[in-house]
Design a protein around this motif. Sequence first.
Motif, PDB file in Angstrom:
ATOM      1  N   LYS A  71       0.862  -1.271  -0.086  1.00 13.84           N
ATOM      2  CA  LYS A  71       0.020  -0.064   0.144  1.00 13.84           C
ATOM      3  C   LYS A  71       0.989   1.112  -0.012  1.00 13.84           C
ATOM      4  N   ALA A  72       1.920   1.379   0.702  1.00 15.94           N
ATOM      5  CA  ALA A  72       2.783   2.339   0.916  1.00 15.94           C
ATOM      6  C   ALA A  72       3.724   2.612  -0.423  1.00 15.94           C
ATOM      7  N   SER A  73       3.720   1.617  -1.416  1.00 13.73           N
ATOM      8  CA  SER A  73       4.578   1.680  -2.360  1.00 13.73           C
ATOM      9  C   SER A  73       3.764   2.292  -3.356  1.00 13.73           C
ATOM     10  N   MET A  74       2.374   2.658  -3.401  1.00  8.86           N
ATOM     11  CA  MET A  74       1.210   3.256  -4.245  1.00  8.86           C
ATOM     12  C   MET A  74       1.558   4.802  -3.843  1.00  8.86           C
ATOM     13  N   LEU A  75       2.463   5.312  -4.324  1.00  7.17           N
ATOM     14  CA  LEU A  75       2.706   6.907  -3.953  1.00  7.17           C
ATOM     15  C   LEU A  75       2.197   7.915  -4.846  1.00  7.17           C
ATOM     16  N   PRO A  76       1.681   9.092  -4.373  1.00  7.26           N
ATOM     17  CA  PRO A  76       1.259  10.180  -5.275  1.00  7.26           C
ATOM     18  C   PRO A  76       2.463  10.656  -6.408  1.00  7.26           C
ATOM     19  N   VAL A  77       2.232  10.768  -7.345  1.00  6.53           N
ATOM     20  CA  VAL A  77       3.226  11.237  -8.204  1.00  6.53           C
ATOM     21  C   VAL A  77       2.990  12.719  -9.096  1.00  6.53           C
ATOM     22  N   VAL A  78       1.671  13.361  -8.516  1.00  6.25           N
ATOM     23  CA  VAL A  78       1.508  14.669  -9.352  1.00  6.25           C
ATOM     24  C   VAL A  78       1.322  15.596  -7.893  1.00  6.25           C
ATOM     25  N   PRO A  79       2.352  16.524  -7.917  1.00  7.17           N
ATOM     26  CA  PRO A  79       2.519  17.600  -7.197  1.00  7.17           C
ATOM     27  C   PRO A  79       1.020  18.086  -6.799  1.00  7.17           C
ATOM     28  N   ILE A 133       1.860  17.810  -1.734  1.00 12.48           N
ATOM     29  CA  ILE A 133       2.994  17.108  -2.368  1.00 12.48           C
ATOM     30  C   ILE A 133       3.856  17.944  -3.025  1.00 12.48           C
ATOM     31  N   TYR A 134       4.866  18.361  -2.735  1.00 13.32           N
ATOM     32  CA  TYR A 134       5.894  19.451  -3.382  1.00 13.32           C
ATOM     33  C   TYR A 134       6.546  18.664  -4.628  1.00 13.32           C
ATOM     34  N   PRO A 135       6.865  19.377  -5.426  1.00 11.48           N
ATOM     35  CA  PRO A 135       7.361  18.782  -6.943  1.00 11.48           C
ATOM     36  C   PRO A 135       8.549  17.665  -6.499  1.00 11.48           C
ATOM     37  N   SER A 136       9.411  18.294  -5.525  1.00 10.62           N
ATOM     38  CA  SER A 136      10.560  17.583  -5.183  1.00 10.62           C
ATOM     39  C   SER A 136      10.327  16.004  -4.698  1.00 10.62           C
ATOM     40  N   GLN A 137       9.099  16.021  -3.933  1.00 14.83           N
ATOM     41  CA  GLN A 137       8.496  14.874  -3.177  1.00 14.83           C
ATOM     42  C   GLN A 137       8.035  13.944  -4.385  1.00 14.83           C
ATOM     43  N   ALA A 138       7.339  14.606  -5.406  1.00 13.01           N
ATOM     44  CA  ALA A 138       6.727  13.878  -6.533  1.00 13.01           C
ATOM     45  C   ALA A 138       7.724  13.018  -7.364  1.00 13.01           C
ATOM     46  N   ILE A 139       8.946  13.989  -7.627  1.00 14.00           N
ATOM     47  CA  ILE A 139      10.029  13.183  -8.228  1.00 14.00           C
ATOM     48  C   ILE A 139      10.584  12.130  -7.499  1.00 14.00           C
ATOM     49  N   GLY A 140      10.794  12.341  -6.069  1.00 18.44           N
ATOM     50  CA  GLY A 140      11.203  11.163  -5.363  1.00 18.44           C
ATOM     51  C   GLY A 140      10.378   9.927  -5.462  1.00 18.44           C
ATOM     52  N   ASN A 141       9.009  10.292  -5.330  1.00 18.24           N
ATOM     53  CA  ASN A 141       8.039   9.111  -5.413  1.00 18.24           C
ATOM     54  C   ASN A 141       8.167   8.533  -6.773  1.00 18.24           C
ATOM     55  N   ILE A 142       8.144   9.351  -7.893  1.00 18.66           N
ATOM     56  CA  ILE A 142       8.547   8.549  -9.126  1.00 18.66           C
ATOM     57  C   ILE A 142       9.610   7.622  -9.325  1.00 18.66           C
ATOM     58  N   LEU A 143      10.667   8.127  -8.649  1.00 16.81           N
ATOM     59  CA  LEU A 143      11.805   7.161  -8.636  1.00 16.81           C
ATOM     60  C   LEU A 143      11.817   6.037  -7.750  1.00 16.81           C
ATOM     61  N   ALA A 144      10.845   6.334  -6.653  1.00 14.13           N
ATOM     62  CA  ALA A 144      10.413   5.141  -5.797  1.00 14.13           C
ATOM     63  C   ALA A 144       9.672   4.005  -6.590  1.00 14.13           C
ATOM     64  N   ILE A 145       9.047   4.447  -7.417  1.00 12.67           N
ATOM     65  CA  ILE A 145       7.821   3.617  -8.236  1.00 12.67           C
ATOM     66  C   ILE A 145       8.785   2.934  -9.310  1.00 12.67           C
TER      67      ILE A 145
END
Lengths: 250, 318
Positions: free
Chosen positions: A133-141, A167-179
């Motif tokens: 569940k925690a792997s499904m991260l938001p990717v849109v700021p 969700i800040y842009p840097s967090q969104a980028i981090g989430n995309i990388l995680a996914i």
Amino acid sequence: MNPVTYDAIKLTLGVLATVGLYTVLYRENKFYRFWEHVFLGLAAGWASVTLWTETLKENWWDAMLGKSVEQGVSTGEPGYWIYAVMLPLGVLGYFVYSKKHSWIAKIPIGIILGLWSGQQIQIWWQTYGPQMKASMLPVVPTTWESLTRPAMNGLTPEQMASVTANIYPSQAIGNILAIITVICVLTYFLFSFELKNKVVSSMSLTGRYLLMIGFGAIFGSTVMMRFSLLIDRMYFITIEWFDALKLLIG
Amino acid sequence: MAQVQNEKTLGEKLLSIPRGVLFFILVLATAIPLRCKVTIPNNPAENSANLYRILMSIPEGSTVLVQSDWTNSTRGESRGQFDALLRILMRRNIKFAVLSVGDPQAPQVAKDVVDAINRERAEKGERQYRRWEDWLSLGLFPNAEGTGNGIALNMSNTFATKEESDASGMKRKVMLSPVFQGVESVADIAAYIIVTGTKSSQIAIERLNNKVTMLALVTGVMGPETLTYYASGQLKGMSAGLKGVYDLETMMESGLNVTGSPNQVPAVPGEYPGFPGQTNLAKGTQYILTLHSAIFLLIAAVVIGNIGVILSRKKGQS
């Protein structure tokens, strides 16, 4: 014995053991072997006594026998003789040392394995369910006010709640990388068929490199821990022991 | 001619530094900085900050369970974590019960540390934590899986056979102790805190994470894999390795999100004050400079080794 003298002797033995065990780094030697055997003997002896005093006596022996009333010591307790069944069941495990009857040892082992296996379905879901569940991260700021998440220092609770909710842009980028990492690493473990598709095989290769990076980080953390252990031993020798000797000398 | 053949190149010399010399330098690099009083700047990691935040949010007088599975084999990291944890719990008057599911030495090690922190408090004229009234030693539970299940399903029954002496010396069941007053199940516990150098934290998380707030203080080796449980929310806070100890000590000294003086009272919500003027900077602060020194030595050794290899290869090619 004077406590200061006792402490000095105790710590000196500790220092000898520490130095003795570290000498193996240079080469195998009898001094190292001596302290290794002392350590193993102490650990085995300690484990046997502790298992009885901390576990078996309270949880099994006392529960089985019960307790009589002793003024100011115990209020008394009934015994549960059904606990006696545990002894023969546990002793069956020692048949592993008999060539002829070793099959009997499989009975307690089977019971333990059965209990363990039965837990695993629930345990698996409790372990990996929240992680999936925690792997499904938001990717849109959700905000463009700032590229990175602002520091919390000096913010009011309302402002903190707003920062945490966005969700800040840097967090969104981090989430995309995680996914991407999760998908690529999972693709690497597709061993059941040959990866002919170029996209899939590239993802698999990326997954392998990402795993290597992960292992590197884990190794770095492990090295730091080993250093911490050495540093603590050096503290023990150069500070704790020296201080004890200083106290002894006065 | 023979003399010329035996002469080593710089590359070969760099690659053949005797082990004894390297160990001697390592001993110096780890012993000398321990005597230096240099403070390394620190910005606590988010996971450590959340650990501190939760510890500081537990209401005074509540009860926590501490699963202490570390022994002297990981003293370098676990002792600092356990010291910091006990100092916070005792300063905040939080009751605790200690159990161990790993090593048979763990219960005694935990008892020794509680005694040491109590002596420290006595020297400063602070109230000592009394066994039975304020804390309990539940002892060793050799099966981590079974114990975790037991605590999850029926905590009172799991500890039913455990006894401690009360203030009058009478042996009584631990569940009757003031520590467990008002506690019937694990859900009544304010937090379940694990201090370990092994996978015992994961066994507990797998069984208890949906029943109680879980926190972990683990060694550097266990840090990366335990971080997964923190990222997924199964752990609400964690401290990993020596950096984790230093993080905790830094926050105990300066507080968390405290904008003004660290001892400003009352703190506004979201600000968690430290304990200025008390023993906060201990093992983590003492060891962190030495850790930097040892890592610098390691990096230098890797660089020297690589230069040696490059020079040797060049010599071989020519």
